[in-house]
Scaffold this active site. Structure first.
Site, short mmCIF file in Angstrom:
data_model
loop_
_atom_site.label_atom_id
_atom_site.label_comp_id
_atom_site.label_asym_id
_atom_site.label_seq_id
_atom_site.Cartn_x
_atom_site.Cartn_y
_atom_site.Cartn_z
CG HIS A 236 -13.89 54.58 -14.13
ND1 HIS A 236 -13.13 55.61 -14.63
CD2 HIS A 236 -13.21 54.08 -13.07
CE1 HIS A 236 -12.02 55.71 -13.88
NE2 HIS A 236 -12.05 54.79 -12.94
CD GLU B 283 -10.92 55.75 -20.94
OE1 GLU B 283 -11.96 56.36 -21.33
OE2 GLU B 283 -10.39 55.90 -19.83
CG HIS C 57 -12.95 53.66 -18.49
ND1 HIS C 57 -12.63 54.16 -17.26
CD2 HIS C 57 -12.38 52.42 -18.52
CE1 HIS C 57 -11.91 53.28 -16.57
NE2 HIS C 57 -11.76 52.22 -17.32
CE1 TYR C 58 -17.65 60.62 -19.55
CE2 TYR C 58 -19.77 59.57 -19.87
CZ TYR C 58 -19.00 60.54 -19.27
OH TYR C 58 -19.56 61.42 -18.41
CB THR C 59 -12.55 59.43 -24.26
OG1 THR C 59 -13.54 59.90 -25.19
CG2 THR C 59 -12.13 58.02 -24.64
CG ASP D 110 -15.86 57.05 -16.90
OD1 ASP D 110 -15.73 57.33 -15.69
OD2 ASP D 110 -15.02 56.37 -17.52
ZN LIG Z 1 -13.12 56.14 -16.60
#
Ligand SMILES: [Zn+2]
Length: 229
Positions: free
Chosen positions: A133, A92, A26-28, A143
């Site tokens: 994700h 993340e 994921h990215y935040t 993401d």
């Molecule tokens: Zn995500």
């Protein structure tokens, strides 16, 4: 590798007997401290967490122990299974601007090391089960984004990248996408599943069209997993 502990109360026991076999990246979209705050906050209406947060300088923070389920995937689907929090590890990656700036090399080096550690502990996480994700929740999530270096990760043995020289997938593109792992269109339009695939494997043109290049890329993945079999 050195890991900083920042425990989150947002986790649950994994269902008895379940195997950890999916790794979700994921990215935040938030700075580090804000990300850590959100992912460890038990007071939010929608409680969220992840097993790890990876800072831009490459420092990994451990929020949830791998034996517990973290709450990062939400409504999700991969290879015929749903609700992937139960069987996955979530990382993340701090990235403030989503698709607008590259991930620093130092962060990606650390990510590769962290993924290698995770996969070594959970060998059921086969390359095909390293996902974004956006792969497991098309349309709803984008993401880790268009600038995520999936190819570099695959070259480091983490996840898959299409093999060159494969033939295009013929016929029903949705069936072929599902053959790799993508969810069937349901509450999401078929083109959104194609876009999820393109977002990862052809980020230069994410238009939902199952064109020849898209079919060749998918063919170069299915070749490696023996899908259809
Ligand atoms: Zn995500």
């Amino acid at each position: 590798m050195k890991v900083a502990d920042r425990p989150s109360p947002n986790h649950a026991p994994r269902p008895a007997g379940i195997e950890i076999d999916v790794l979700v990246l994921h990215y935040t979209e938030l700075p580090l401290e804000e990300s850590l705050d959100v992912l460890t906050d038990p007071g939010r209406p929608l409680k969220v967490s992840a097993h790890y947060v990876l800072a831009e300088d490459g420092t990994p923070y451990r929020l949830v122990r791998e034996e517990h389920a973290a709450w990062h995937a939400g409504r999700s689907h991969w290879r015929g299974r749903e609700a992937l929090n139960a069987s996955s590890i979530g990382i993340e990656i701090v990235n403030l601007h989503g698709d607008r700036h590259d991930y620093p090399p130092r962060q990606i080096e650390a990510l590769i090391a962290l993924c290698r550690d995770v996969i070594a502990r959970h060998p059921a996480i086969v390359p095909r089960n390293v996902v974004g994700h956006s792969d497991i929740a098309p349309q709803r999530k984008i993401d880790p984004g268009l600038r995520f270096p999936w190819r570099a990760l695959a070259e480091a043995g983490i996840g898959l990248w299409p093999r060159d020289g494969a033939g295009p997938v013929e016929g029903d593109i949705q069936a072929a996408l599902q053959g790799f792992g993508y969810p069937p269109p349901g509450d999401v339009a078929p083109a959104e599943i194609v876009k999820a695939f393109q977002r990862r494997f052809r980020p230069g043109l994410v238009d939902g069209e199952a064109d020849r290049e898209t079919r060749v890329l998918l063919g170069g993945l299915l070749d490696q997993v023996g899908a259809g079999a």
